[in-house]
Design a protein around this motif. Sequence first.
Motif, PDB file in Angstrom:
ATOM      1  N   HIS A 114      56.501  30.888  44.351  1.00 53.74           N
ATOM      2  CA  HIS A 114      56.214  29.449  44.496  1.00 53.74           C
ATOM      3  C   HIS A 114      57.265  28.793  45.402  1.00 53.74           C
ATOM      4  CE1 HIS A 114      53.079  29.905  41.537  1.00 53.74           C
ATOM      5  NE2 HIS A 114      53.938  30.499  40.737  1.00 53.74           N
TER       6      HIS A 114
ATOM      7  N   ILE B  78      49.407  28.431  49.956  1.00 52.06           N
ATOM      8  CA  ILE B  78      49.505  28.232  48.496  1.00 52.06           C
ATOM      9  C   ILE B  78      49.096  29.518  47.772  1.00 52.06           C
ATOM     10  CG2 ILE B  78      48.542  26.898  46.550  1.00 52.06           C
ATOM     11  CD1 ILE B  78      48.135  24.655  48.747  1.00 52.06           C
TER      12      ILE B  78
ATOM     13  N   ARG C  60      47.486  32.008  45.094  1.00 46.61           N
ATOM     14  CA  ARG C  60      46.312  31.895  44.216  1.00 46.61           C
ATOM     15  C   ARG C  60      46.394  32.975  43.146  1.00 46.61           C
ATOM     16  NH1 ARG C  60      44.611  27.699  46.073  1.00 46.61           N
ATOM     17  NH2 ARG C  60      43.973  27.373  48.217  1.00 46.61           N
ATOM     18  N   PHE C  61      45.992  32.605  41.925  1.00 48.09           N
ATOM     19  CA  PHE C  61      46.002  33.569  40.824  1.00 48.09           C
ATOM     20  C   PHE C  61      44.979  34.668  41.120  1.00 48.09           C
ATOM     21  CE2 PHE C  61      44.496  34.733  36.436  1.00 48.09           C
ATOM     22  CZ  PHE C  61      45.615  35.489  36.138  1.00 48.09           C
ATOM     23  N   SER C  62      45.390  35.921  40.909  1.00 48.34           N
ATOM     24  CA  SER C  62      44.534  37.059  41.277  1.00 48.34           C
ATOM     25  C   SER C  62      43.463  37.370  40.238  1.00 48.34           C
ATOM     26  CB  SER C  62      45.410  38.303  41.435  1.00 48.34           C
ATOM     27  OG  SER C  62      45.943  38.640  40.156  1.00 48.34           O
TER      28      SER C  62
ATOM     29  N   ASP D 128      42.936  31.629  34.871  1.00 46.84           N
ATOM     30  CA  ASP D 128      44.067  30.919  35.474  1.00 46.84           C
ATOM     31  C   ASP D 128      44.543  29.797  34.545  1.00 46.84           C
ATOM     32  OD1 ASP D 128      45.985  30.226  37.262  1.00 46.84           O
ATOM     33  OD2 ASP D 128      44.642  29.306  38.734  1.00 46.84           O
TER      34      ASP D 128
ATOM     35  N   PHE E  98      49.946  36.755  41.399  1.00 45.03           N
ATOM     36  CA  PHE E  98      49.455  35.806  42.403  1.00 45.03           C
ATOM     37  C   PHE E  98      49.294  36.500  43.749  1.00 45.03           C
ATOM     38  CE2 PHE E  98      51.098  32.974  39.206  1.00 45.03           C
ATOM     39  CZ  PHE E  98      50.233  31.894  39.257  1.00 45.03           C
ATOM     40  N   GLN E  99      48.331  36.001  44.525  1.00 51.29           N
ATOM     41  CA  GLN E  99      48.148  36.501  45.891  1.00 51.29           C
ATOM     42  C   GLN E  99      48.537  35.389  46.846  1.00 51.29           C
ATOM     43  OE1 GLN E  99      44.052  37.325  45.325  1.00 51.29           O
ATOM     44  NE2 GLN E  99      44.367  39.522  45.089  1.00 51.29           N
TER      45      GLN E  99
END
Length: 378
Positions: free
Chosen positions: A127, A139, A141-143, A199, A250-251
């Motif tokens: 982050h 930003i 993103r949750f995988s 998420d 996260f990706q």
Amino acid sequence: MKVIIVGSGLAGPVAALALQRLNIASKIFELRSGTAFEGGNIALAPNALRVLDQLGVQKRYGYKALRISRGIVRQTLLEAVHERGIELRYNSRLVDVRETAQSTVIATFADGHIEEADFLIGADGIHSRVRTYLDPTSIPRFSGQMGVGGTLPLSKLPESYRDMYMPCLILGKLNSLLLMPCTNSGDRVGVAATVEAQDRTREGWAQLQNDKEGIYTELQSHHENDSWPEVVHVACRDIEPSSLSIWPFFQLPELDSWTSHSNKVIVIGDAAHAMPPTGGQGAAMAFEDAITLADTLALIDGKDEDPAESVKQWQTDRRERTKKILQFTSTGGNMRKSSVSTYKQIIKEWVMWAYFLWVGKEARTSWIYEYETKRAVP
Ligand SMILES: Cc1cc2nc3c(=O)[nH]c(=O)nc-3n(C[C@H](O)[C@H](O)[C@H](O)COP(=O)(O)OP(=O)(O)OC[C@H]3O[C@@H](n4cnc5c(N)ncnc54)[C@H](O)[C@@H]3O)c2cc1C
């Protein structure tokens, strides 16, 4: 040359130690307190251990892979940072970055402290605030996958499983679970499950992280199914709740650049390229970025040269390597995702079996583990 390092996770201390061995002064700024050593077990692959060896940290492990508490690795690195007299300020949240016409970088922290240096390295994680300065649109993103880890004594496993070969990856229909020794003597076993998850907000993830009973229930819910072998049922039942932690994956979209136009602000580690944990290369890539960047800055130090060419070359080499590793580890991660159909699951298992038979014991991974960091220095 003076360097500001933002973040004292794993990449930050390694960058500071690598710079110090080349007589380059740096100061580390960390938003957490000096007693925060969170995190579950992380993988230190041979290429990660090689970097630590070059810095004179944790020599005793040689180059074999290791799964070890992130807190222990970080504590070891920070001890070396303190012993070698590198300044580290805790409770310092970076809030602003500015570059000046005099080719310096000015960092502003939430407590009002201002620091000026020739370079700023953003080692501030997934982050990253420094990355926002380079590209506000990038930003994470949750995988859709989350790691759940914890430990239990080996003696709790059913007797017939106590001398099984570890690490042992068990692929279930809905997720995977890894069992591995997590002490030198092997008297404790680490359990690492990769499960699918919804998420949450940053606060929501932090809440789950502190809710050990909640994590225990989550782990149970994914492994109570009869299709799992007995060892999985026992490991998930007898895992010590106090040892449990989660790590949401996260990706990050590929950044156009890891540096500012002037090449004075640079991101490394998770701030530059989040790695799926399925390949065990997150720490290794962070360490490699850090040591190769330090070597690159040393080439410029004391010379009136424009850093552009050297830093550009460093970035090209590192991007090429991390991209290749990312592709490799993502393929492994996808194999661990759920297959709702039994038919697909059977095919997947056969494909994996045939693949390992074809590639052999080393699985053609020497390009990952035998990497020489010197090669990436222009
Ligand atoms: C609390 C925590 C727990 C983790 N647990 C696991 C785990 O269980 N399993 C796993 O595989 N990986 C875990 N990781 C991630 C793992 O450490 C990294 O994926 C990898 O090793 C790369 O390290 P890094 O130094 O790039 O990033 P990180 O290790 O994430 O370090 C980034 C550091 O920057 C600091 N920071 C962030 N923003 C600012 C700011 N604005 N100002 C100052 N400092 C800032 C953070 O507090 C942190 O110390 C964890 C990371 C953290 C921060």
